[in-house]
Design a protein around this motif. Structure first.
Motif, PDB file in Angstrom:
ATOM      1  N   LEU A  89      -2.983  -6.821  -7.317  1.00 41.79           N
ATOM      2  CA  LEU A  89      -2.327  -5.525  -7.488  1.00 41.79           C
ATOM      3  C   LEU A  89      -2.140  -5.210  -8.950  1.00 41.79           C
ATOM      4  O   LEU A  89      -1.813  -6.064  -9.725  1.00 41.79           O
ATOM      5  N   MET A 116      -6.324  -2.804  -6.185  1.00 45.21           N
ATOM      6  CA  MET A 116      -6.176  -1.507  -6.827  1.00 45.21           C
ATOM      7  C   MET A 116      -7.041  -1.463  -8.070  1.00 45.21           C
ATOM      8  O   MET A 116      -7.157  -2.462  -8.790  1.00 45.21           O
ATOM      9  N   ALA A 163       0.821  -1.209   0.000  1.00 43.94           N
ATOM     10  CA  ALA A 163       0.000   0.000   0.000  1.00 43.94           C
ATOM     11  C   ALA A 163       0.856   1.260   0.000  1.00 43.94           C
ATOM     12  O   ALA A 163       0.562   2.225  -0.729  1.00 43.94           O
ATOM     13  N   ILE A 207      -5.415   2.838  -4.794  1.00 45.64           N
ATOM     14  CA  ILE A 207      -5.801   1.712  -3.936  1.00 45.64           C
ATOM     15  C   ILE A 207      -7.306   1.737  -3.723  1.00 45.64           C
ATOM     16  O   ILE A 207      -7.897   2.778  -3.456  1.00 45.64           O
ATOM     17  N   HIS A 208      -7.913   0.569  -3.848  1.00 44.71           N
ATOM     18  CA  HIS A 208      -9.345   0.426  -3.552  1.00 44.71           C
ATOM     19  C   HIS A 208      -9.536   0.024  -2.096  1.00 44.71           C
ATOM     20  O   HIS A 208     -10.293   0.647  -1.359  1.00 44.71           O
ATOM     21  N   GLY A 261      -9.352   2.843   0.456  1.00 43.16           N
ATOM     22  CA  GLY A 261      -8.278   3.561  -0.213  1.00 43.16           C
ATOM     23  C   GLY A 261      -8.077   4.952   0.358  1.00 43.16           C
ATOM     24  O   GLY A 261      -6.932   5.397   0.566  1.00 43.16           O
ATOM     25  N   ALA A 287       2.412   1.849  -3.347  1.00 41.05           N
ATOM     26  CA  ALA A 287       1.378   2.251  -4.308  1.00 41.05           C
ATOM     27  C   ALA A 287       1.039   3.735  -4.167  1.00 41.05           C
ATOM     28  O   ALA A 287       0.886   4.449  -5.165  1.00 41.05           O
TER      29      ALA A 287
END
Length: 494
Positions: free
Chosen positions: A494, A313, A284, A296-297, A441, A287
């Motif tokens: 990812l 993501m 994370a 990021i979701h 996210g 990212a």
């Protein structure tokens, strides 16, 4: 032998489906509406000597609505509609397939103008090879003759549907048979919203539900996937005793489809949870701090499917291609988990949980070298095969391996620099994940960039441990002998 062919020639009754019931495939709809208009008023199209295509081929991924489009044609066109599947023509008797094709077209000619719809046409229209059984060739040959043979076949329009256009015989695809090839693609963000709205009319949504958010977060979903999402949400809301489908229920259904069902009864020790939290926090953090990475979701250490945790993501929009920067960012994010374990646990205590991450990064790097021409050493050359080394010489294969390793090593180094530089944020994110188990996210970004924790109740006060841990053997100090080794992390989402 004759009794089995009756169901092939039966005219379809009113399907109850109209073009208004089809959403998200506007281009395909426009083409098919033209067919219906022709059947209703042929002179409008033939007044200048033109002829409408004799066959239309619907292609696309499973679940995009090819069969639904055919039902809509049947509902809109006030003409007889014959339907069949490619597998219905062949049985144990040699020559029966060709006989059924003849009977189908003979019945259609008597009721022309009409439509014949053949679903999964690749079952009989596959490329002919010398080793094929003669019966299979006979069926395809009969179909070719009936569509454009010696006798005219005016007024009969054949619509075929398949997921594998590359497997069809070239003679079937030529002009005069299937003149038009209509690709029924996955819906874009606008199409997904239309589809969700259509299914939402059949149930009851809460007033606070924002389908725009759901549409943006379901990139790559087909119409069938969206139907399943709405159905899963309706079932969940019903079981929970809710009066309507809320946003949280829709998010639950989406996460279940994207990440798998939660394993709430899984036995997780504090050591394993800590290892998973730092691993996922590594993904994370890289990212968020890497330019070109997808947003990021969700990040979670809740076991789902075969993984103990994952970071999913989703792209901001519908992407059809990726830049070098975006592909390198994906590799960096994938490497973040392994780097985090080495920095926090030490090299000797690093687990096998990054196996799928390494596979993902390696596949991206190999495609960059062998498929996309992003290696100066290999050049603008494409090599086929699953490993990207087909038809390459031994010297070239060695160069490919060297270039792939160079890319993955560089990615590992960049991920290490980020996690070393932002070590404080990494620890904060991991500890917060142990407390909340799942972060959205926005919560991840607020934690990393602002140091702000979620404004909701803490879920886990036991260091991330969960489940009935009494079944685990303990040593004299009361500590579990099990460690985080062997963690299966399928965060290749990812």
């Amino acid at each position: 032998m004759n009794s089995g062919s009756k169901h092939i020639q039966e005219a379809q009754d009113d399907t109850g489906v109209r073009f208004d019931d089809v959403r998200g495939v506007d281009e395909a709809l426009a083409e098919l509406q033209e067919i219906v208009m022709y059947l209703k008023n042929p002179s409008k199209f033939t007044r200048l000597g033109g002829k409408l295509p004799r066959g239309l081929l619907l292609t696309g991924q499973p679940g995009t609505g090819k069969t639904l489009l055919a039902k809509a044609i049947a509902g809109e066109a006030d003409v007889p509609f014959f339907f069949s599947s490619g597998s219905q023509f062949e049985e144990v008797y040699v020559g029966l397939g060709a006989k059924r094709v003849r009977e189908l077209f003979e019945a259609a000619k008597k009721k022309s103008p009409c439509i014949i719809f053949i679903d999964e046409i690749d079952a009989i229209g596959g490329s002919r090879k010398l080793k094929d059984q003669s019966a299979l060739k006979m069926t395809l040959n009969e179909l070719l003759v009936q569509m454009d043979g010696f006798e005219e076949n005016n007024g009969v329009i054949v619509i075929g549907a398949t997921n594998f256009i590359e497997s069809l015989d070239d003679a079937l695809l030529r002009p005069g048979r299937f003149d038009k090839h209509i690709t029924v693609s996955l819906p874009d963000v606008g199409g997904r919203k239309e589809i969700l709205e259509m299914y939402a009319k059949k149930t009851k949504l809460d007033a606070n539900v924002d389908l725009n958010v759901i549409a943006r977060g379901t990139t790559g979903f087909s119409g069938a996937d969206l139907s399943n999402l709405m159905n899963q949400a309706a079932l969940k809301a019903s079981v929970d005793g809710l009066a309507s489908i809320t946003m949280s229920v829709l998010e639950y259904a989406k996460d279940k489809i994207l990440m798998g069902a939660e394993r709430k009864t899984a036995v997780i020790t504090a050591e394993t949870a800590r290892c998973t939290a730092y691993h996922e926090a590594g993904h994370a953090l890289v990212a968020v701090m890497t330019d070109g990475a997808m947003p990021i979701h969700k990040a979670t250490i809740m076991p789902r499917g075969s993984s103990l945790g994952m970071v999913t993501m989703l792209p901001e929009g519908d992407q059809t291609s990726q830049s070098i920067k975006q592909m390198k960012a994906m590799m960096d994010v994938a490497m973040g988990g392994r780097v985090a374990e080495e920095l926090i646990l030490g090299k000797e205590n690093t687990t096998s949980g990054a196996s799928s991450d390494i596979a993902s990064a390696t596949n991206i790097a190999r495609n960059m070298v062998t498929k996309y021409g992003f290696s100066d050493e290999i050049g603008l050359v494409r090599y086929g095969g699953t490993t990207g080394q087909e038809h390459a010489s031994e010297e070239t294969r060695n160069k490919i391996d060297s270039e792939v390793k160079k890319l993955t090593d560089s990615s590992f180094k960049r991920a290490r620099e980020i996690l070393t530089k932002y070590s404080k944020q990494h620890h904060l994110l991991a500890k917060t994940m142990l407390e909340y188990e799942t972060l959205t996210g926005d919560e991840v970004r607020d934690l990393i960039k602002k140091g702000v924790k979620p404004k909701r109740a803490v879920i886990n006060n036991d260091g991330g441990a969960r489940g009935k841990r009494g079944v685990l053997s303990n040593d004299g100090d009361g500590k579990s002998k099990l460690s985080g080794l062997g963690k299966d992390d399928s965060s290749s989402k990812l």
